[in-house]
Motif scaffolding. Structure first.
Motif, short mmCIF file in Angstrom:
data_model
loop_
_atom_site.label_atom_id
_atom_site.label_comp_id
_atom_site.label_asym_id
_atom_site.label_seq_id
_atom_site.Cartn_x
_atom_site.Cartn_y
_atom_site.Cartn_z
N SER A 40 30.61 1.36 5.90
CA SER A 40 29.28 1.76 5.43
C SER A 40 29.36 2.99 4.54
CB SER A 40 28.35 2.05 6.61
OG SER A 40 28.21 0.92 7.42
N ILE A 41 30.16 3.96 4.94
CA ILE A 41 30.32 5.17 4.13
C ILE A 41 30.95 4.83 2.79
CG2 ILE A 41 31.59 7.36 3.97
CD1 ILE A 41 31.15 7.61 7.03
N TYR A 85 30.82 1.94 1.18
CA TYR A 85 29.84 1.20 0.38
C TYR A 85 28.77 2.13 -0.19
CZ TYR A 85 26.06 -1.96 -0.85
OH TYR A 85 25.06 -2.60 -1.52
N LEU A 86 28.25 3.00 0.66
CA LEU A 86 27.17 3.89 0.23
C LEU A 86 27.66 4.95 -0.76
CD1 LEU A 86 25.26 4.37 3.58
CD2 LEU A 86 24.63 2.91 1.65
N SER A 87 28.92 5.34 -0.66
CA SER A 87 29.43 6.34 -1.58
C SER A 87 29.58 5.80 -3.00
CB SER A 87 30.78 6.89 -1.09
OG SER A 87 31.77 5.90 -1.15
N HIS A 88 29.65 4.49 -3.14
CA HIS A 88 29.73 3.88 -4.47
C HIS A 88 28.38 3.38 -4.98
CE1 HIS A 88 33.99 3.78 -3.32
NE2 HIS A 88 34.19 3.93 -4.62
N SER A 89 27.34 3.57 -4.21
CA SER A 89 26.01 3.12 -4.60
C SER A 89 25.33 4.18 -5.46
CB SER A 89 25.17 2.86 -3.35
OG SER A 89 23.83 2.59 -3.71
N TYR A 142 22.20 4.64 -5.42
CA TYR A 142 21.01 5.06 -4.69
C TYR A 142 21.26 6.21 -3.71
CZ TYR A 142 19.09 0.82 -6.66
OH TYR A 142 18.67 -0.15 -7.54
N PHE A 143 22.52 6.57 -3.53
CA PHE A 143 22.88 7.63 -2.61
C PHE A 143 23.75 8.66 -3.32
CE2 PHE A 143 21.90 4.08 0.11
CZ PHE A 143 21.20 4.68 1.15
N ARG A 150 26.06 12.47 -2.63
CA ARG A 150 26.67 13.36 -1.64
C ARG A 150 26.20 14.78 -1.93
NH1 ARG A 150 31.11 12.52 1.67
NH2 ARG A 150 31.50 10.60 0.55
#
Length: 72
Positions: free
Chosen positions: A58-59, A61-65, A67-68, A70
Motif C-alpha cells: 500500500s505504501i 502504491y500510494l507513494s507513486h500516486s 493524489y498523495f 509525502r
C-alpha cells in the motif's frame, strides 16, 4: 456463502494490516513468542506477515500516486 468467506478474509487482512502499522509506528507488537505451540505460532507469524506485506504494498502504491504526497 462465498461472500461471507470473502468478507471474513478481508476483515482478517485488515486487522493484520492495522497490527503491522501499529508495530511500525510504535514498536508495540503481539507477544507471539509467548505462544507455546510452534505450529500455531507459525500460523500467527504468517498472518502478521500478510499484514506487513499489505502495508508495504500500500505504501509503495500510494507513494507513486499523484493524489498523495509525502510531508516531512
Amino acid at each position: 456463502m462465498w461472500s461471507r468467506f470473502l468478507h471474513l478474509t478481508l476483515d482478517a487482512v485488515l486487522v493484520s494490516t492495522i497490527l503491522a502499522s501499529i508495530k511500525r509506528l510504535t514498536g508495540i507488537q503481539p507477544a507471539v513468542s509467548k505462544i507455546q505451540n510452534k505450529e500455531i505460532r507459525g500460523y500467527i507469524d504468517q498472518y502478521l506477515g500478510v499484514g506487513e506485506y499489505v502495508l508495504d504494498a500500500s505504501i509503495l502504491y500510494l507513494s507513486h500516486s499523484n493524489y498523495f504526497e509525502r510531508r516531512r
